[in-house]
Design a protein around this motif. Structure first.
Motif, PDB file in Angstrom:
ATOM      1  N   ARG A 130      -0.120   4.639  -1.083  1.00  0.00           N
ATOM      2  CA  ARG A 130      -1.543   4.898  -1.621  1.00  0.00           C
ATOM      3  C   ARG A 130      -2.034   5.596  -0.438  1.00  0.00           C
ATOM      4  NH1 ARG A 130      -3.733  -1.364  -3.787  1.00  0.00           N
ATOM      5  NH2 ARG A 130      -5.828  -0.077  -2.330  1.00  0.00           N
TER       6      ARG A 130
ATOM      7  N   HIS B 110       0.893  -0.920  -0.412  1.00  0.00           N
ATOM      8  CA  HIS B 110       0.393  -0.184   0.769  1.00  0.00           C
ATOM      9  C   HIS B 110       0.900   1.439  -0.313  1.00  0.00           C
ATOM     10  CE1 HIS B 110      -2.926  -2.562   0.975  1.00  0.00           C
ATOM     11  NE2 HIS B 110      -3.635  -1.793   0.898  1.00  0.00           N
TER      12      HIS B 110
ATOM     13  N   ASP C 298      -8.365   0.464   4.832  1.00  0.00           N
ATOM     14  CA  ASP C 298      -8.470   1.356   3.122  1.00  0.00           C
ATOM     15  C   ASP C 298      -9.133   2.426   2.972  1.00  0.00           C
ATOM     16  OD1 ASP C 298      -7.251   0.043   0.334  1.00  0.00           O
ATOM     17  OD2 ASP C 298      -8.894   1.670   0.350  1.00  0.00           O
TER      18      ASP C 298
END
Lengths: 283, 363
Positions: free
Chosen positions: B278, B275, B356
């Protein structure tokens, strides 16, 4: 209650209330005083020196005696009672079940069916009696109590159904669900739980239906013709007004005695009746 | 006693999909709590178990029987409703006896069972009263008594405590727990109150929009929430969230936004490898924040502006501004600080959560 000085209470509460009561009760007083007033006083001209319209010094039961001895009043009372009770019973049974179904069961067109029932209640009796007269002739029940017992429900059932619908809606549905989990069928839940809780509503519907049929005039006038079949409202009017002669004493005696059963019915159930109309279900 | 099995349960109303593919195995003697905000499908699920709502698709088993088509009376369950649903025209005794009478129990057996239940709940002296002569707590006990006398396979509770005042609710909560210990009957309990869920449940099912979000024992939900919703819903005050992006600086992974520059500890960083670069949401519970001291690593500290101070006695809640984000920190009652002060807070790096940014699933 109104707070403050004594005079305020009198001006805003006691005096208006007294005025209102006099306005409401005067017709009943007039009915009563006319019932016990001898004919000599009743038909005395207004400018006679001893004219006393609001009281009498020589009360008499002559008019009441006349009513029972010379007319079929007792029969009319009996007819009215039988017809009103039977019509009320039929309407209550139908109204309670219909009201329950419309407020509790989910089925297609439940909503529009409820509205349609209400619309039938709005059709005025003064229109409806014409086709109904035809039906009654075809069934050959004219001039019998059945003519009224079977036609009164046409306006009583919609009325009872709507009143009961409102009442059933106010009863929490958990009561019924709980009963059904407790092991009652839908039918048992209705008999053991919902109906006992709905007693105030059923009583008010019953009293209303009874009063409406007791006082009903136009169907009784049209569908009954023999004197011994008549109900009180029609009998009193048709037998005690002969041409243009009004027999005021017996007329008022008939009206007074005719309103007593209704008054008794109301006073007996007044508490239930009020809570039925305001739809309060105490948990 | 029995286990309850829900298999791919769905409920469609005309225009609304209320319960979506709910599968759940409730063990014998287990106390399972369904919790979630209003409209999440928890009550509908319970009512399908009770047989008060038709099942659109899926299966419910109580014991080894598929009960989809069974009416409520044949499912051998008892339910306690939010508004108690006591029969107003019957005495307490008759209320409790009604279910037994409907099942045609002997008169002596009914009397015996009512007496035992009344004993357990301490309502012997109320048996002759009508429901309207009872207080809220007493009504609640009668509603429980009505469930107990039947000795059913499963108890269903539909927000039974939410009509009680706060103090009584805490007291009844404890009694419910004791009652379950004593009777050991399988129980399914619906509530919107996460404290009730955490204290009562052997396992807790968190629901939202008809979906099951996570199933687990209370500490599991608290320590390892499966997504941002569960993280924010469980715990009081709720978890703090801040939008961050990941930056790699040498060997260390940093979670950065305006005001925060947090070093992600190695074990968590290992999970986040994919990740880097991000966006994500950082989550930290108020009780995992404290005033920064000399022992705290610089990478776990940040500046915060105190906006509101809530003194609760056993702790102080500081409502602070960290960059653009608002956070709540729970600090000991001995901490002295004033509104508008800028303080330094440190977080417990082991207790960091990341979600997320798009799917909100825990990373």
């Amino acid at each position: 209650m109104i707070e403050g000085a004594k005079w305020r209470r009198w001006v805003y509460f006691h005096i208006p209330l007294a005025g209102f009561l006099i306005w409401l009760l005067f017709p009943f007083y007039w009915m009563m005083i006319t019932t016990v007033r001898p004919d000599g006083e009743l038909y005395r001209p207004w400018n006679a020196p001893n004219y006393t319209p609001f009281w009498t010094n020589n009360p008499t039961f002559e008019h009441i005696r006349y009513l029972f001895a010379e007319t079929l009043f007792a029969t009319w009372l009996w007819n009215t009672m039988v017809i009103a009770l039977a019509a009320t019973a039929i309407s209550l049974v139908c109204g309670v079940f219909a009201g329950y179904a419309l407020s509790r069961l989910k089925f297609p067109f439940a909503g529009s069916l409820g509205t349609m029932i209400f619309v039938t209640y709005l059709v005025p009796q003064t229109l409806l009696f014409i086709p109904l007269a035809d039906i009654i002739r075809n069934f050959r029940i004219g001039d019998s109590p059945w003519a009224l017992i079977l036609t009164y429900p046409t306006f009583l059932i919609p009325f009872c159904t709507w009143l009961m619908m409102g009442y059933f809606k106010a009863i929490p549905k958990e009561l019924e669900e709980c009963a059904r989990i407790d092991g009652a069928s839908r039918w048992q839940a209705m008999i053991y739980i919902i109906l006992p809780v709905a007693v105030p509503g059923i009583l008010s519907a019953g009293i209303f239906a009874f009063t409406l049929s007791w006082n009903e005039f136009i169907y009784a006038l049209v569908f009954l013709s023999s004197p011994q079949e008549k109900t009180v409202p029609v009998g009193v009017v048709s037998e005690l007004i002969r041409g243009d002669v009004f027999f005021w004493g017996p007329l008022m005696a008939g009206a007074l005695l005719g309103s007593i059963p209704v008054a008794i019915a109301y006073s007996f159930f007044v508490e239930h009746y009020v809570s039925g109309l305001t739809g309060s279900v105490k948990g | 006693m029995a286990r309850v099995l829900l298999r791919d349960l769905n409920k469609h109303y005309e225009t609304f999909h209320a319960v979506k593919d709910v599968s759940l195995e409730i063990q014998d003697r287990e106390f399972v709590v369904l919790v979630g905000p209003s409209g999440c499908g928890k009550t509908t699920t319970l009512r399908m178990i009770a047989g008060l709502e038709a099942i659109t698709s899926g299966e419910i088993l109580i014991g080894d029987t598929v009960v989809n088509e069974l009416p409520p009376m044949d499912r051998d369950i008892a339910m306690v409703f939010q508004n108690y649903a006591l029969y107003p025209h019957m005495s307490v005794r008759d209320n409790m006896a009604f279910g037994l009478k409907m099942r045609k129990f002997e008169r002596e057996e009914i009397a015996r069972r009512v007496k035992i239940a009344a004993d357990i709940l301490g309502i012997e002296s109320l048996l002759h009263r009508k429901p309207r002569q009872l207080s809220g707590g007493q009504r609640q006990r009668v509603a429980l008594g009505r469930a107990i006398v039947r000795n059913p396979q499963v108890f269903l509770f539909d927000e039974p405590l939410s009509n009680l005042d706060a103090k009584l609710r805490v007291q009844m909560r404890v009694e419910l727990k004791k009652l379950h210990e004593r009777l050991g009957t399988t129980a399914v309990y619906v509530t919107h109150d996460q404290v009730e869920a955490m204290t009562l449940g052997d396992r807790v099912v968190v629901m939202k929009d008809g979906w099951v979000q996570q199933v687990g024992d209370p500490l599991e939900l608290y320590n390892a929430p499966a997504n941002k919703f569960v993280a924010g819903f469980i715990g009081s005050p709720g978890m703090n969230f801040a939008a961050v992006s990941f930056q790699r600086e040498g060997d260390t992974l940093l979670a950065v936004n305006h005001g925060l520059r947090i070093t992600v500890p190695a074990p968590i960083a290992a999970r986040l490898n994919g990740h880097a670069g991000r966006d994500a949401t950082l989550g930290i519970r108020p009780e995992d924040l404290h005033l920064a001291g000399p022992d705290d690593d610089e990478g776990h500290c940040f500046e915060a502006l105190v906006e509101v101070i809530e003194r609760l006695g056993s702790e102080i809640l500081l409502d602070v501004k960290v960059g653009p984000a608002s956070m709540v920190a729970s600090v000991p009652p001995t901490v002295r600080t004033r509104m508008r002060d800028t303080i330094r807070l440190a977080l417990d790096p082991e207790r960091l959560h990341f979600f997320d940014a798009e799917t909100e699933v825990a990373l």
